[in-house]
Design a protein around this motif. Structure first.
Motif, short mmCIF file in Angstrom:
data_model
loop_
_atom_site.label_atom_id
_atom_site.label_comp_id
_atom_site.label_asym_id
_atom_site.label_seq_id
_atom_site.Cartn_x
_atom_site.Cartn_y
_atom_site.Cartn_z
N LEU A 65 -34.32 -23.63 -51.17
CA LEU A 65 -33.15 -24.40 -51.65
C LEU A 65 -33.31 -25.85 -51.13
N THR A 66 -32.61 -26.71 -52.03
CA THR A 66 -32.51 -27.98 -51.67
C THR A 66 -31.29 -28.35 -51.69
N TYR A 67 -30.82 -29.53 -50.85
CA TYR A 67 -29.36 -29.89 -50.74
C TYR A 67 -29.22 -31.33 -50.90
N PRO A 403 -20.97 -26.97 -58.92
CA PRO A 403 -21.76 -26.74 -57.48
C PRO A 403 -21.46 -25.85 -56.81
N LEU A 404 -22.58 -25.29 -56.00
CA LEU A 404 -22.63 -24.33 -55.19
C LEU A 404 -22.79 -24.81 -53.66
N GLN A 405 -21.83 -24.32 -53.03
CA GLN A 405 -21.60 -25.02 -51.38
C GLN A 405 -22.21 -24.01 -50.44
N LYS A 414 -23.64 -29.33 -50.37
CA LYS A 414 -23.74 -28.98 -51.84
C LYS A 414 -25.32 -28.76 -52.14
N VAL A 415 -25.46 -27.12 -52.86
CA VAL A 415 -26.90 -27.09 -53.04
C VAL A 415 -27.16 -27.62 -54.34
N THR A 416 -28.45 -28.55 -54.45
CA THR A 416 -28.89 -29.15 -55.66
C THR A 416 -29.95 -28.37 -56.54
N SER A 417 -30.56 -27.50 -55.76
CA SER A 417 -31.77 -26.54 -56.59
C SER A 417 -31.86 -25.38 -55.81
N LEU A 418 -31.95 -24.29 -56.52
CA LEU A 418 -32.38 -22.77 -56.04
C LEU A 418 -33.75 -22.44 -56.32
N GLY A 419 -34.41 -23.64 -56.84
CA GLY A 419 -35.97 -23.29 -56.94
C GLY A 419 -36.39 -22.51 -58.10
N LYS A 420 -37.40 -21.84 -58.04
CA LYS A 420 -37.79 -20.86 -59.05
C LYS A 420 -37.09 -19.63 -58.92
N PRO A 421 -36.80 -18.80 -59.92
CA PRO A 421 -36.22 -17.51 -59.71
C PRO A 421 -37.18 -16.52 -59.27
N SER A 422 -36.97 -15.31 -58.66
CA SER A 422 -37.69 -14.31 -58.13
C SER A 422 -38.01 -13.35 -59.27
N VAL A 423 -36.98 -13.27 -60.35
CA VAL A 423 -37.04 -12.28 -61.10
C VAL A 423 -36.59 -13.02 -62.48
N GLU A 424 -37.64 -12.82 -63.84
CA GLU A 424 -37.38 -13.29 -64.79
C GLU A 424 -37.85 -12.27 -65.78
N HIS A 425 -36.98 -11.83 -66.81
CA HIS A 425 -37.63 -10.93 -68.02
C HIS A 425 -36.35 -11.03 -68.87
N VAL A 426 -36.56 -10.38 -69.94
CA VAL A 426 -35.78 -10.31 -71.11
C VAL A 426 -35.07 -9.18 -71.40
N TYR A 427 -33.69 -9.00 -71.56
CA TYR A 427 -33.21 -7.62 -71.73
C TYR A 427 -32.23 -7.88 -73.11
N THR A 428 -32.44 -6.66 -74.12
CA THR A 428 -32.13 -6.60 -75.10
C THR A 428 -30.97 -5.49 -74.97
N ASP A 429 -29.75 -6.05 -75.47
CA ASP A 429 -28.54 -4.93 -75.43
C ASP A 429 -28.35 -4.19 -76.64
N ALA A 430 -27.31 -3.35 -76.78
CA ALA A 430 -27.31 -2.34 -77.98
C ALA A 430 -27.21 -3.08 -79.19
N TYR A 444 -30.48 -17.44 -46.49
CA TYR A 444 -29.60 -17.81 -45.82
C TYR A 444 -28.17 -17.09 -45.74
N ASP A 445 -27.99 -16.55 -46.98
CA ASP A 445 -26.77 -15.64 -47.03
C ASP A 445 -26.92 -14.15 -47.29
N ASN A 446 -28.13 -13.70 -47.36
CA ASN A 446 -28.65 -12.45 -47.51
C ASN A 446 -28.10 -12.03 -48.93
N SER A 447 -28.08 -13.06 -50.01
CA SER A 447 -27.44 -12.55 -51.12
C SER A 447 -28.29 -13.17 -52.46
N VAL A 448 -28.05 -12.69 -53.47
CA VAL A 448 -28.72 -13.18 -54.80
C VAL A 448 -27.86 -13.59 -55.68
N LEU A 449 -28.26 -14.67 -56.59
CA LEU A 449 -27.43 -14.95 -57.76
C LEU A 449 -28.35 -14.28 -58.99
N ILE A 450 -27.52 -13.62 -59.57
CA ILE A 450 -28.09 -12.94 -60.93
C ILE A 450 -27.38 -13.56 -62.16
#
Length: 672
Positions: A65-67, A403-405, A414-430, A444-450
């Motif tokens: 992350l960058t701040y 902004p994410l704090q 303030k967090v200015t960038s989360l960098g590259k995502p760790s997961v990237e794919h396409v999901y097709t709904d019904a 740092y927070d042991n969490s993920v942003l989805i």
């Protein structure tokens, strides 16, 4: 030791508690004034202190992350900012290379972004876990060995504690090192689910960090494992040590109840997380086995909830009829369908706030249920291809408007960038809408942003959650299920539509069957298998700033519910009131009330305002008519279209009728 209402022991706790427990626990590990040790036989003190350890988890080494500015780490207490580890609990030796702590303490390391838990002694030596040998989720304890164990004399157990005797709570209180505090063994209380055993209650003080420490008798023997703090009184909880000693060797067990809920319905599914698997295992293998079982349990609960409500889950059941007969509200902001208390499916209301971006961009956002829903209008200097193809660019834009704090001491950065995502794919709904799924870890927070991102003509419509890392699979499953209930319109300028339609691999299938063609200053053409029309600037101006809105809705077609266009609106430009529109109307089904039949009857009879006669309303002049198969003894159409032309200010009747003739000149309606 965590408050009873939020302790991590309840790994199966449902969506009703979306509290990031790790963050809460770690935030409590601030320095406190020195605590006075209780009186214990001085000869026992060195033994007790040597056999009791901190449970620690390594801090993330690399932060992608960058701040907006350097983190003010000097705001943190000296020990906290210089320690390479988070201190999260207490453990103790209970045999030759056998150590015990609370299950919820070690569970902080399951599927963690921070690293594996370990033990640390008073001298600062850190000992890695070798094998997990016993584990009980419901009784909240874990036994394990160390790879290079220290030479310590284990604590002796006492399985016959006497009520009202003095006891000593030993633990890493508030992350400041091992302290000993006295009180009484006051009572017993049944465990809350089914009364399968009795918790020990004691009055010795306990603080965050005490979890997993030993509860000692006056002779320094272990009578229980300190587990949780009573929220409203100074009576705390411990598991009698007898349960640890008698637990099946080399086995992990879980048998707890939990509630599962999906945001679009109020119903809750009550189920059990029940599993067992063999031990010993390395912590990594134990973590993987536990997470696999937990994820499977979450999947079952979601499946069971949907199955339990299958007969009334949109689009099934009488409660869906009104929505299936309602056209689009033309709102580009995404929201969710929701089953109201009377069983009727409705569109969830939102209260958006808007933040601007450079070059005419903006982000509108609102909380809908447990997720943030937002509509990003991309800046004009960024193409659709750039936005959809560069996840870092998208998130950097979002962080400018939403902004994410990060909390550091008393400050927020303030967090200015989360960098590259760790997961990237396409999901097709019904309904064959293609969502770009992106996930960013925040170690740092042991969490993920989805984020579930739906490409739309002017940018993105999306929904997003921040979740504990261990709940990533569960939250991902929820969001996948919710995609089938998203409601929105597709809106943009013709220039934006041209850019958007070039991204063929990301278009919903309904748009691949619709031809939208235009030449600025020459003509506009729209053709689907339901409706076709065309016009020239003689009717209305056509340029890159003209706005096209496709109102999308759910309706039944040939026995199947589809998500398709029900309204088409084209405006001469975004700000100009001049517009043309086509609205799809459906003959009401028997379960609908008379208001639907009355409205349909007026359309069938070509009553005002669909009678081809101009009228004024809100400083606009309109004229409308009905297209489709006329009602006759031989024909009873199920679908009709109304067509309108509107312009601001008063206009002569002949002029308006001429405009309507131009609008209807090339109309083709292919359903009836």
């Amino acid at each position: 030791m965590d408050q009873r209402a939020v302790r991590v022991r309840h790994v199966t706790t449902t969506k009703l508690r979306r509290i990031r427990r790790t963050a809460v626990l770690l935030a409590c590990l601030a320095l406190a004034p020195a605590l006075r040790a209780a009186t214990l036989d001085p000869a026992e003190l060195p033994h007790v202190q040597a056999a009791t350890f901190e449970v620690v988890i390594p801090k993330p080494v690399n932060d992608p992350l960058t701040y907006e500015r350097p983190l003010p780490l000097d705001q943190l207490p000296f020990q906290q900012r210089n320690d390479k580890y988070y201190s999260v609990g207490t453990a103790f030796a209970l045999g030759d290379n056998h150590f015990v702590t609370a299950g919820h303490v070690l569970s902080l390391g399951i599927d963690s972004l921070m690293g594996e838990p370990a033990l640390r002694d008073a001298s600062g030596h850190v000992f890695a876990i070798d094998k997990v040998t016993r584990f009980s989720l419901q009784q909240d304890f874990v036994e394990f060995t160390l790879k290079d164990p220290p030479k310590v004399t284990p604590l002796e157990p006492n399985t016959h504690a006497t009520m009202n005797d003095v006891v000593y709570a030993v633990g890493n209180a508030l992350g400041t090192g091992i302290v000993i505090r006295d009180g009484l063994y006051t009572s017993q209380t049944p465990e809350e689910e089914d009364g399968r055993w009795q918790w020990m209650r004691f009055s010795a003080a306990a603080s965050p960090g005490n979890s997993g420490g030993p509860l000692l008798d006056k002779d320094g023997k272990v009578v229980g494992v300190v587990l949780m703090k009573s929220p409203d009184e100074n009576l705390n909880y411990a598991l009698p040590i007898d349960f640890v000693l008698k637990a099946p060797a080399n086995l992990a067990v879980a048998d707890t109840r939990g509630l599962y809920q999906l945001d679009v319905i109020d119903s809750k599914q009550s189920g059990r997380f029940k599993t067992e698997f063999p031990l010993p295992k390395s912590f990594a293998d134990f973590s993987a086995a536990f997470q696999k079982a937990y994820n499977a349990s979450a999947d079952r609960q979601l499946h069971d909830l949907l199955a339990e409500n299958a007969s009334t889950m949109f689009p099934k059941g009488a409660g869906s009829a009104r929505l299936l007969h309602t056209g689009s509200n033309l709102d580009a902001f995404p929201t969710l369908l929701h089953r109201s208390s009377n069983g009727t499916w409705v569109i969830a209301g939102t209260n958006e706030t808007k933040s601007t971006l450079a070059h005419n961009g903006f982000v509108a956002k609102a909380a809908v249920g447990s997720q943030l829903m937002f509509h990003m209008r991309k800046p004009d200097d960024i193409s659709s291809k750039q936005l959809y193809g560069d996840s870092k660019l998208f998130m950097d834009l979002l962080l400018k408007a939403a902004p994410l704090q990060r909390h550091v001491g008393a400050e927020q950065v303030k967090v200015t960038s989360l960098g590259k995502p760790s997961v990237e794919h396409v999901y097709t709904d019904a309904y064959q809408r293609r969502w770009q799924v992106r996930e960013w870890p925040m170690a740092y927070d042991n969490s993920v942003l989805i984020a579930f991102l739906l490409p739309v003509p002017d940018g993105y419509a999306a929904m997003m959650r921040i979740a504990p890392a261990k709940n990533e699979h569960e939250e991902m499953g929820d969001l996948k299920a919710l995609t089938d209930f998203v409601y929105l319109a597709y809106s943009g300028t013709l220039a934006q539509w041209k850019d958007f339609l070039a991204n063929t691999e990301l278009l919903p299938s309904v748009l691949t069957d619709i031809a939208i063609r235009f030449d600025y200053g020459t003509d506009f053409r729209y053709r689907s298998r339901r409706l076709g029309f065309a016009y020239t600037p003689e009717l209305q101006k056509i340029d890159q700033n003209s706005q096209l809105v496709l109102g999308m809705s759910y309706f039944e077609d040939r026995g199947k519910v589809v998500w398709d266009v029900s309204n088409v609106v084209v405006k001469s430009n975004v700000d100009n009131a001049e517009r043309i529109s086509f609205n799809r109307h459906i003959a009401p089904s028997d379960e609908l009330d008379d208001s639907y039949r009355n409205s349909w009857g007026k359309i069938v009879q070509r009553s005002h305002p669909d009678d081809g006669v101009p009228y004024s309303e809100n400083d606009m002049t309109y004229i409308g008519t009905v297209g489709g198969t006329p009602v006759s003894a031989q024909a009873q159409p199920g679908v009709l279209y109304t067509a309108f032309y509107g312009v601001d200010g008063p206009r002569p009747e002949d002029t308006m009728k001429g405009k309507l003739n131009l609008l209807m000149k090339d109309v083709q309606i292919s359903e009836h």
